[in-house]
Motif scaffolding. Structure first.
Motif, short mmCIF file in Angstrom:
data_model
loop_
_atom_site.label_atom_id
_atom_site.label_comp_id
_atom_site.label_asym_id
_atom_site.label_seq_id
_atom_site.Cartn_x
_atom_site.Cartn_y
_atom_site.Cartn_z
N GLU A 141 38.92 106.34 60.32
CA GLU A 141 39.90 106.39 61.40
C GLU A 141 41.13 105.55 61.05
O GLU A 141 42.27 105.96 61.29
CB GLU A 141 39.28 105.87 62.70
N ALA A 142 40.87 104.37 60.52
CA ALA A 142 41.98 103.48 60.15
C ALA A 142 42.81 104.09 59.02
O ALA A 142 44.05 104.03 59.04
CB ALA A 142 41.44 102.11 59.73
N GLU A 143 42.15 104.67 58.03
CA GLU A 143 42.87 105.30 56.92
C GLU A 143 43.74 106.44 57.42
O GLU A 143 44.92 106.56 57.02
CB GLU A 143 41.89 105.82 55.88
N ARG A 144 43.18 107.28 58.28
CA ARG A 144 43.93 108.40 58.82
C ARG A 144 45.15 107.90 59.61
O ARG A 144 46.25 108.44 59.50
CB ARG A 144 43.03 109.23 59.73
N ARG A 145 44.94 106.85 60.38
CA ARG A 145 46.00 106.28 61.21
C ARG A 145 47.10 105.64 60.35
O ARG A 145 48.28 105.66 60.73
CB ARG A 145 45.37 105.24 62.13
N ASN A 146 46.72 105.10 59.20
CA ASN A 146 47.65 104.32 58.40
C ASN A 146 48.33 105.07 57.26
O ASN A 146 49.20 104.52 56.59
CB ASN A 146 46.93 103.10 57.81
N LEU A 147 47.94 106.32 57.05
CA LEU A 147 48.50 107.06 55.91
C LEU A 147 50.03 107.12 55.97
O LEU A 147 50.70 106.99 54.95
CB LEU A 147 47.94 108.48 55.87
N GLY A 148 50.57 107.32 57.16
CA GLY A 148 52.01 107.39 57.30
C GLY A 148 52.72 106.08 57.03
O GLY A 148 53.93 106.07 56.75
N LEU A 149 51.98 104.97 57.11
CA LEU A 149 52.56 103.65 56.87
C LEU A 149 52.34 103.15 55.45
O LEU A 149 53.25 102.66 54.79
CB LEU A 149 51.96 102.63 57.86
N TYR A 150 51.10 103.29 54.98
CA TYR A 150 50.72 102.73 53.68
C TYR A 150 50.70 103.75 52.56
O TYR A 150 50.73 103.37 51.39
CB TYR A 150 49.33 102.09 53.76
N GLY A 151 50.63 105.04 52.90
CA GLY A 151 50.53 106.05 51.86
C GLY A 151 49.13 106.08 51.25
O GLY A 151 48.18 105.51 51.79
N PHE A 152 49.02 106.75 50.11
CA PHE A 152 47.74 106.90 49.43
C PHE A 152 47.58 105.80 48.39
O PHE A 152 48.54 105.32 47.81
CB PHE A 152 47.67 108.26 48.74
#
Length: 233
Positions: free
Chosen positions: A49-60
């Motif tokens: 959930e956190a990864e999905r939420r943060n992709l737009g901020l942190y990228g891959f």
């Protein structure tokens, strides 16, 4: 070989070398670290959930994954997770950034066979420093005429990359383990999309295979790629 094909793009992580297995191992380590602080929580699900939420901020990449692990630890423990555990999480991310490269079977010999006949382009997404480190350690860098490290992969990405380093997407092929990132958008751009499944693929990279697309193909491993290209004549 295929007379209209001039450029072949290759994904890196889990196409040329192992990657996802290190994320899975670190995810299990996170679950163990938080066992006493969030015993009734599905840590892996909360991390996703956190990864999905943060992709737009942190990228891959590993750095964003590490930040998501820290965020997850704080959330599932209600802010009570000890600083020592946070330090171990950060150390786990640092270990991932230093892990030796493991080349996948048939990667080197396939690249060597195709180099000189086609323009080979590495197209990978993720953290710039980490991707450059892995490429340098792999020893495969000299086989590519160009390297593109991008924030994400879309049809526009492939149009730009294959126009810059080739004769446009219609005369290009993208090879990779991710249907979502490597195959579907390359086909949407007008190129070939070749799927090379890996036993581990991140859940956020899952989409349906474009079975009806004329330019879609799937092979079991990279060793089958030269023969596939010859069959496209």
């Amino acid at each position: 070989m295929a007379r209209d094909l001039t450029t072949i793009g290759f994904d890196a992580d889990d196409t040329l070398w192992q990657n996802e297995q290190f994320f899975r191992a670190t995810e299990r380590r996170l679950t163990e670290l938080l066992a006493d602080h969030a015993p009734d929580v599905d840590v892996a699900a909360r991390l996703l959930e956190a990864e999905r939420r943060n992709l737009g901020l942190y990228g891959f990449g590993i750095k964003g994954f590490t930040l998501s692990m820290v965020e997850t630890a704080i959330e599932v423990s209600g802010g009570a997770v000890p600083a020592a555990v946070i330090a171990e999480i950060v150390a786990a991310g640092r270990e991932m950034l230093a892990h030796p490269i493991e080349i996948l079977p048939h990667a080197r010999e396939t690249l060597e066979r195709l180099a000189g006949h086609y323009r080979l382009v590495l197209v990978t997404k993720g953290d710039l420093f980490d991707q450059e480190r892995k490429l340098n350690q792999s020893g495969l860098g000299d086989l590519f005429e160009a390297v593109e490290i991008v924030s994400d992969k879309s049809a526009d990405t492939y149009r730009r990359v294959f126009s810059r380093h080739g004769d446009g997407p219609a005369r290009a092929m993208m090879v990779g383990n991710s249907l979502k990132s490597d195959v579907v958008p390359a086909i949407e751009a007008g190129g070939w999309g070749i799927h090379v499944p890996h036993e581990l693929t991140w859940v956020l990279e899952h989409v349906e295979a474009p079975l009806a697309a004329p330019r879609f193909r799937q092979i079991d491993d990279l060793g089958e790629l030269p023969a596939l290209i010859e069959s496209l004549e």
